[in-house]
Design an enzyme around this catalytic site. Sequence first.
Site, PDB file in Angstrom:
ATOM      1  N   THR A 286      -0.197  -3.009   2.497  1.00 22.70           N
ATOM      2  CA  THR A 286      -0.078  -4.268   1.761  1.00 22.70           C
ATOM      3  C   THR A 286       0.964  -5.156   2.437  1.00 22.70           C
ATOM      4  OG1 THR A 286      -0.755  -3.325  -0.331  1.00 22.70           O
ATOM      5  CG2 THR A 286       0.724  -5.209  -0.448  1.00 22.70           C
TER       6      THR A 286
ATOM      7  N   ALA B 296      -4.750  -2.827   0.817  1.00 18.68           N
ATOM      8  CA  ALA B 296      -5.379  -2.737  -0.495  1.00 18.68           C
ATOM      9  C   ALA B 296      -5.855  -4.116  -0.932  1.00 18.68           C
ATOM     10  CB  ALA B 296      -4.386  -2.173  -1.504  1.00 18.68           C
TER      11      ALA B 296
ATOM     12  N   GLN C 117      -9.933  -1.325   1.939  1.00 21.15           N
ATOM     13  CA  GLN C 117      -9.462  -0.470   0.847  1.00 21.15           C
ATOM     14  C   GLN C 117      -9.618  -1.194  -0.493  1.00 21.15           C
ATOM     15  OE1 GLN C 117      -5.294   0.500   0.108  1.00 21.15           O
ATOM     16  NE2 GLN C 117      -5.813   2.675   0.048  1.00 21.15           N
TER      17      GLN C 117
ATOM     18  N   ALA D 202      -4.990   6.472  -4.909  1.00 23.04           N
ATOM     19  CA  ALA D 202      -3.654   7.036  -4.653  1.00 23.04           C
ATOM     20  C   ALA D 202      -2.546   6.197  -5.280  1.00 23.04           C
ATOM     21  CB  ALA D 202      -3.438   7.133  -3.142  1.00 23.04           C
ATOM     22  N   ASN D 203      -1.323   6.710  -5.126  1.00 25.50           N
ATOM     23  CA  ASN D 203      -0.079   5.945  -5.321  1.00 25.50           C
ATOM     24  C   ASN D 203       0.158   5.311  -6.693  1.00 25.50           C
ATOM     25  OD1 ASN D 203       0.407   6.689  -2.725  1.00 25.50           O
ATOM     26  ND2 ASN D 203      -0.031   4.692  -1.812  1.00 25.50           N
TER      27      ASN D 203
ATOM     28  N   TYR E  77      -1.940   3.845  -8.883  1.00 22.31           N
ATOM     29  CA  TYR E  77      -2.733   2.704  -9.356  1.00 22.31           C
ATOM     30  C   TYR E  77      -3.848   3.183 -10.288  1.00 22.31           C
ATOM     31  CZ  TYR E  77       0.293   0.401  -6.103  1.00 22.31           C
ATOM     32  OH  TYR E  77       1.424  -0.050  -5.472  1.00 22.31           O
TER      33      TYR E  77
ATOM     34  N   GLY F  97       4.482  10.170   6.863  1.00 19.01           N
ATOM     35  CA  GLY F  97       5.649  10.620   7.610  1.00 19.01           C
ATOM     36  C   GLY F  97       5.360  11.093   9.022  1.00 19.01           C
TER      37      GLY F  97
HETATM   38  C1  LIG Z   1       4.576  -2.020   3.701  1.00 17.56           C
HETATM   39  C2  LIG Z   1       3.721  -0.925   3.134  1.00 17.56           C
HETATM   40  C3  LIG Z   1       2.567  -1.261   2.463  1.00 17.56           C
HETATM   41  C4  LIG Z   1       1.710  -0.253   1.977  1.00 17.56           C
HETATM   42  N1  LIG Z   1       0.543  -0.604   1.381  1.00 17.56           N
HETATM   43  C5  LIG Z   1      -0.355   0.338   1.051  1.00 17.56           C
HETATM   44  C6  LIG Z   1      -1.655  -0.013   0.581  1.00 17.56           C
HETATM   45  O1  LIG Z   1      -2.022  -1.197   0.501  1.00 17.56           O
HETATM   46  N2  LIG Z   1      -2.505   0.994   0.241  1.00 17.56           N
HETATM   47  C7  LIG Z   1      -2.150   2.308   0.341  1.00 17.56           C
HETATM   48  O2  LIG Z   1      -2.956   3.194   0.025  1.00 17.56           O
HETATM   49  N3  LIG Z   1      -0.938   2.675   0.804  1.00 17.56           N
HETATM   50  C8  LIG Z   1      -0.048   1.727   1.182  1.00 17.56           C
HETATM   51  N4  LIG Z   1       1.153   2.090   1.717  1.00 17.56           N
HETATM   52  C9  LIG Z   1       1.387   3.513   2.051  1.00 17.56           C
HETATM   53  C10 LIG Z   1       0.996   3.770   3.511  1.00 17.56           C
HETATM   54  O3  LIG Z   1      -0.401   3.622   3.716  1.00 17.56           O
HETATM   55  C11 LIG Z   1       1.408   5.189   3.977  1.00 17.56           C
HETATM   56  O4  LIG Z   1       0.755   6.152   3.172  1.00 17.56           O
HETATM   57  C12 LIG Z   1       2.904   5.394   3.877  1.00 17.56           C
HETATM   58  O5  LIG Z   1       3.585   4.335   4.531  1.00 17.56           O
HETATM   59  C13 LIG Z   1       3.340   6.715   4.513  1.00 17.56           C
HETATM   60  O6  LIG Z   1       2.915   6.776   5.870  1.00 17.56           O
HETATM   61  P1  LIG Z   1       3.931   6.481   7.084  1.00 17.56           P
HETATM   62  O7  LIG Z   1       5.030   7.488   6.961  1.00 17.56           O
HETATM   63  O8  LIG Z   1       3.079   6.682   8.311  1.00 17.56           O
HETATM   64  O9  LIG Z   1       4.431   5.078   6.950  1.00 17.56           O
HETATM   65  C14 LIG Z   1       2.056   1.107   2.158  1.00 17.56           C
HETATM   66  C15 LIG Z   1       3.247   1.442   2.809  1.00 17.56           C
HETATM   67  C16 LIG Z   1       4.068   0.446   3.306  1.00 17.56           C
HETATM   68  C17 LIG Z   1       5.319   0.836   4.047  1.00 17.56           C
END
Ligand SMILES: Cc1cc2nc3c(=O)[nH]c(=O)nc-3n(C[C@H](O)[C@H](O)[C@H](O)COP(=O)(O)O)c2cc1C
Length: 353
Positions: free
Chosen positions: A16, A47, A89, A166-167, A169, A286
């Site tokens: 996002t 998303a 997404q 996920a997350n 929502y 991560g």
């Molecule tokens: C700026 C930002 C925006 C994100 N937006 C979304 C999103 O729109 N949809 C989603 O499923 N996860 C979102 N996430 C989670 C990431 O897709 C990812 O799962 C998370 O950053 C962990 O992975 P990483 O360690 O490689 O950054 C977001 C994370 C960040 C940092």
Amino acid sequence: MGKFDLSHRVVMAPLTRCRSYGSVPQPHAAVYYSQRATDGGLLIAEATGVSDTAQGYPDTPGVWTREQVEAWKPIVDAVHAKGGVFFCQLWHVGRVSDTSQPNGQHPISSTDKQVLSQMPDDASVEEHSRPRRLLTEEIPRIVEDFRLAARNAIEAGFDGVEIHGANGYLIDQFMKDSVNDRTDEYGGSLENRCRFALEVVEAVADEIGADRVGMRLSPFMDCLDCWDSDPEALALYMVRELNKHGILYCHMIEPRMAMVSGRYHIPHRLLPMRKAFKGTFIAAGGYDRDEGNEVVDEGYTDLVAFGRLFLANPDLPKRFELNAALNEYDRNTFYTSDPVVGYTDYPFLENSA
Ligand SMILES: Cc1cc2nc3c(=O)[nH]c(=O)nc-3n(C[C@H](O)[C@H](O)[C@H](O)COP(=O)(O)O)c2cc1C
């Protein structure tokens, strides 16, 4: 990955970025995504709201109006011009919103319990309103919103869609027992709590074909007060049900990293689900180059999605290939609205110091 011929395993995770003014994707997104596109590389778009009740953050895109569909087209074209595979997404925030809803209504959810905590690094949302619990008979309408959004995404040119389960929502608000306190057929047992998610999967797969549908799940995460007392049982149940629908991929987020002897460690708890799932498996959360290589070598996952590293490194697959140094991400500009700064101005390898 199914009928898609990927040339590498470095996936761009959905991110996002809050730069779609008035929920309409903007021309600068074409620059941003095409910077990150590679021939045969999978990108998952940020998303994207499925309806006017689905939004909870400023300037996040949608895919429910004609204007939005038309605005996505040149962005998708720009990714395709570089040979990228691009999934949209599909998102409904549920209770992670406020009363700036159509007609000033309360946000909708599986529950009427309010979110009290925030995402750890999320400065963009001040407060979440008390949600309104969806009536049983209203639920098919929300499923229909996902179906129509999926059709629109395909019309915009996307190769497929990822259902955002996920997350914390809306879909997660139904699946997890810390939130779902319903007594109808959408609450209580695991089967009932997963009913909404699976109805969405079925509707979307019916509409565009299961071979173009992925789903993102974060069974172990506690995001926005949304967690489950038995995450592995939840995840295994979902994965087995997803197999019945024959969807293309399952994209799962690891539990939060834990500090062990002064270093962050990925818990690597997705193996049972990876083993149970019959389609392509994507792990996220991560990962860096070394740990990504390791899990692919071990057969722990097919693909690895990178969020923050891809955000800050438009040429991440190339940097990984060369084992080159990486740009650092700037958290302060994750969710700001500038069309360039912190968005399309991260340097490419040849231009960085
Ligand atoms: C700026 C930002 C925006 C994100 N937006 C979304 C999103 O729109 N949809 C989603 O499923 N996860 C979102 N996430 C989670 C990431 O897709 C990812 O799962 C998370 O950053 C962990 O992975 P990483 O360690 O490689 O950054 C977001 C994370 C960040 C940092």
